[in-house]
Enzyme design. Structure first.
Site, mmCIF file in Angstrom:
data_model
loop_
_atom_site.group_PDB
_atom_site.id
_atom_site.type_symbol
_atom_site.label_atom_id
_atom_site.label_comp_id
_atom_site.label_asym_id
_atom_site.label_seq_id
_atom_site.Cartn_x
_atom_site.Cartn_y
_atom_site.Cartn_z
ATOM 1 C CG ASP A 1 83.583 -2.313 14.305
ATOM 2 O OD1 ASP A 1 83.885 -2.713 15.372
ATOM 3 O OD2 ASP A 1 82.457 -2.020 13.758
ATOM 4 C CD GLU B 1 82.335 -1.603 9.998
ATOM 5 O OE1 GLU B 1 82.185 -1.216 11.024
ATOM 6 O OE2 GLU B 1 81.358 -2.322 9.415
ATOM 7 C CB CYS C 1 79.124 6.954 9.362
ATOM 8 S SG CYS C 1 79.665 5.449 9.343
ATOM 9 C CG HIS D 1 63.615 4.721 24.829
ATOM 10 N ND1 HIS D 1 63.248 3.536 24.190
ATOM 11 C CD2 HIS D 1 64.339 5.085 23.491
ATOM 12 C CE1 HIS D 1 63.161 3.375 22.944
ATOM 13 N NE2 HIS D 1 63.794 4.223 22.473
HETATM 14 C C1 PEP Z 1 81.916 2.071 13.152
HETATM 15 O O1 PEP Z 1 82.289 1.054 13.103
HETATM 16 O O2 PEP Z 1 82.657 3.338 13.103
HETATM 17 C C2 PEP Z 1 80.560 2.307 12.883
HETATM 18 C C3 PEP Z 1 79.947 3.626 12.422
HETATM 19 O O3 PEP Z 1 79.562 1.232 13.144
HETATM 20 P P1 PEP Z 1 79.215 0.764 14.457
HETATM 21 O O4 PEP Z 1 79.812 1.784 15.617
HETATM 22 O O5 PEP Z 1 77.827 0.510 14.477
HETATM 23 O O6 PEP Z 1 80.015 -0.609 14.584
HETATM 24 MG MG MG Z 2 81.040 -0.878 12.905
#
Ligand code: PEP
Ligand code: MG
Length: 591
Positions: free
Chosen positions: A460, A436, A507, A195
């Site tokens: 992932d 993923e 993402c 933080h």
């Molecule tokens: C991913 O696996 O790409 C993802 C965005 O989720 P996290 O990083 O939270 O596993």
């Molecule tokens: Mg993930």
């Protein structure tokens, strides 16, 4: 060269360059008396403790209000979290029990409870959540200081142009600094997602953390340069180093001005193809930065942030958090990812058994489907928050279609219960899946018939495809998002989405890497979601490339055998355009 010149290498926690005079912040640990309390004094000791909690809460509330006025509600939220920790009945009651049962002082009993709590958090195999230990320590320090009748540290005596050098710095201390006197921070401990680092970034204070010995070795008053880009601190820099960083700072300020002037430009390629740029957010307070940096929606809201306390939040608490985000982003969409606990994420908050391979174990959607009450509370909170704007539901770690069907069942039940109770909600939120797990990527065509959108979770997907743990440093060199095997899967996902006419975004972290972004766009992924800070630079990259080139490069990449070859062809073909879009430091510098 000046013999006392020294470089300290740490972690780049907040970008930018700061040049100023060191203020070495001595940590004053309040004392923790180890003596026993006479039986007759126990009640007074218990009251002394509860009074201290009340006083600290009042002071945190004042800080929150002031920070809210000076820096806005996003930063103030951090103090809301601290207030929640202070109000934790379990911590209070367990401390009171220890005072009564062991006849310990309030300080000792509270320190004992907090040590246990911090140790628990430190063991969590998730950098972000581990970093919340900073908040716990902040609270502990404030309560112990209050109990010992002491005042907080001497940061009030600061002069202008100061670089604070500290072993550790509490989030509350950083938030109170403001930008008038302090130029930058150097902190010996912590990671980029503590933080303290988050606040430093929000305040725009160049910061390096994890410097280990800087606070012991750098003398107050000496000149210091904080290089928040490279994660390096220069103490007593000789004239050429100083000259270099002064000119580098001028260059960066020019760059920031340019980027801020270009913030409202559309995110389109040179040949006018729209690429949707969204933000990943991990904490509600990041939403303002996402908006001011031009995010066209939230591509993924990780909801694990709500699970920092000892207990899981209830439906109402979740609803309030989601609503804040959905309302702020409206009418742009907010993709709320359902709980992705387990694996490397905070499995201690649920009852789980030890596993040999947690990454392949009870995690994400598997936990949600096995604990329907927990899942349904979250779904209800999302459906209610959706009334304030546009919310979409995203399921993590899905490996087969049956999981989607079962999740749909829970969503329908949640909607029916809300309707029966007369609670305002939306039952028609889009439902998407994270792609993923390789099985989901390989059968994307079937998934595409059954969901409204895809979001590629490459963090992932890369680890599962290449059998390389994403958190193990020893094999980090093998963790390669541009490995053609990963690219083939991404292509399959993009094609399946296109055939079914549903959107496919990404993402995972690879989207903010310029070379990878080019390949992703070329493979047909036209929606990128990255951290709010990464948006302006990524937009520059998008505006510098042609879709035609990206498509050709992606096709060629699929014929190659390694990620480094992929990077090389991107560099050869459009390296100059990428460099113009995202200038790096000039070669041959003084460092
Ligand atoms: C991913 O696996 O790409 C993802 C965005 O989720 P996290 O990083 O939270 O596993
Ligand atoms: Mg993930």
């Amino acid at each position: 060269m000046n013999p006392s010149y020294h470089r300290y290498t740490g972690v780049a926690a907040s970008p930018g360059i700061a040049i100023g005079k060191a203020f070495t912040h001595a940590e004053v640990r309040p004392s923790v008396p180890q003596r026993r309390v006479a039986s007759a004094r126990v009640e007074a000791e218990r009251t002394r403790f509860t009074d201290a909690l009340v006083s600290v809460a009042e002071s945190v509330r004042r800080t929150r209000d002031r920070v809210d006025i000076e820096h806005g509600p996003d930063l103030a939220q951090i103090f809301e979290a601290q207030l929640a920790m202070l109000a934790d009945v379990e911590v209070r009651d367990r401390t009171l029990d220890i005072i009564s049962e062991r006849l310990w002082t309030a300080e000792r009993a509270f320190a004992e409870i907090m040590a246990g709590l911090c140790a628990k958090f430190e063991q969590i195999d998730n950098e972000y959540l581990r970093a919340r230990v900073g908040d716990l320590r902040d609270i502990e320090q404030q309560v112990l200081t209050q109990l010992s009748g002491g005042a907080l540290s001497g940061l009030q005596t600061l002069r202008s142009n100061t670089i604070i050098i500290a072993r550790d710095l509490m989030p509350s201390e950083v938030a109170q600094l403001g930008r008038r006197l302090v130029m930058g921070l150097v902190i010996d401990v912590g990671g980029a997602t503590s933080h303290t680092s988050i606040i430093a970034r929000s305040l725009g204070l160049p910061t390096v953390v994890g410097t280990e010995s800087a606070s012991r070795r750098i003398k107050s008053g000496s000149r210091v340069i904080v290089d928040g880009e490279e994660g390096v601190v220069h103490a007593l820099p000789p004239a050429p180093v100083l000259r270099y960083f002064r000119s580098e700072r001028r260059r960066q300020l020019r760059r920031e001005r340019e980027l801020s002037e270009r913030r409202s430009l559309p995110s389109v390629t040179v040949d006018d193809v729209k690429i949707q740029l969204c933000a990943n957010i991990d904490l509600p307070q990041e939403i303002d930065l996402a908006i001011s940096n031009g995010a066209e929606g939230v591509g993924m809201c990780r909801t694990e942030f709500l699970y920092l306390g000892q207990r899981l939040p209830d439906e109402q608490q979740q609803y309030e958090a989601y609503r804040t985000i959905v309302e702020a982003m409206a009418p742009q969409p907010v993709v709320i990812r359902t709980l992705d606990l387990g694996g490397d994420k905070l499995s201690h908050s649920i009852d789980s058994l030890p596993e040999a391979n947690p990454m392949l174990g009870w995690r994400g959607i598997r936990i949600c489907l096995d604990t329907p009450d927990l899942f349904k509370a979250q779904i209800k909170a999302i459906l209610r928050a959706a009334v304030a704007g546009q919310a979409r539901i995203l399921l993590p770690m899905v490996s087969n279609l049956d999981e989607v069907e079962r999740a749909r069942g829970v969503i329908a039940e949640a909607a029916a219960e809300l309707a029966a109770a007369g609670v305002e909600h939306r039952a028609d939120c889009d439902l998407g899946v994270m792609i993923e797990v390789p099985s989901a990527a390989i059968t994307a065509r079937q998934f595409a018939q059954n969901v409204d959108f895809f979001s590629l979770g490459t963090n992932d997907l890369v680890q599962y495809t290449l059998a390389v743990d994403r958190g193990t440093a020893r094999v980090a060199n093998l963790y390669d998002p541009l490995h053609p095997a990963v690219l083939h899967l991404i292509k399959q996902v993009a094609d399946s989405a296109q055939a079914a006419d549903i959107p496919a975004g990404i993402c995972g972290e690879m989207a903010s890497d310029p070379e990878a972004a080019v390949i992703l766009i070329g493979l047909g992924i036209l929606q990128l979601s990255v951290s709010p800070m990464a948006i302006p630079e990524l937009k520059e990259v998008i505006r510098a490339i042609r879709l035609d080139d990206a498509v050709e490069l992606a096709a060629q990449a699929l014929t190659l055998t390694s990620g480094s070859q992929v990077r090389q062809i991107v560099q050869e073909r459009i390296g100059e355009a990428l460099h113009m879009a995202r200038p790096r430091r000039p070669e041959g510098d003084i460092r």
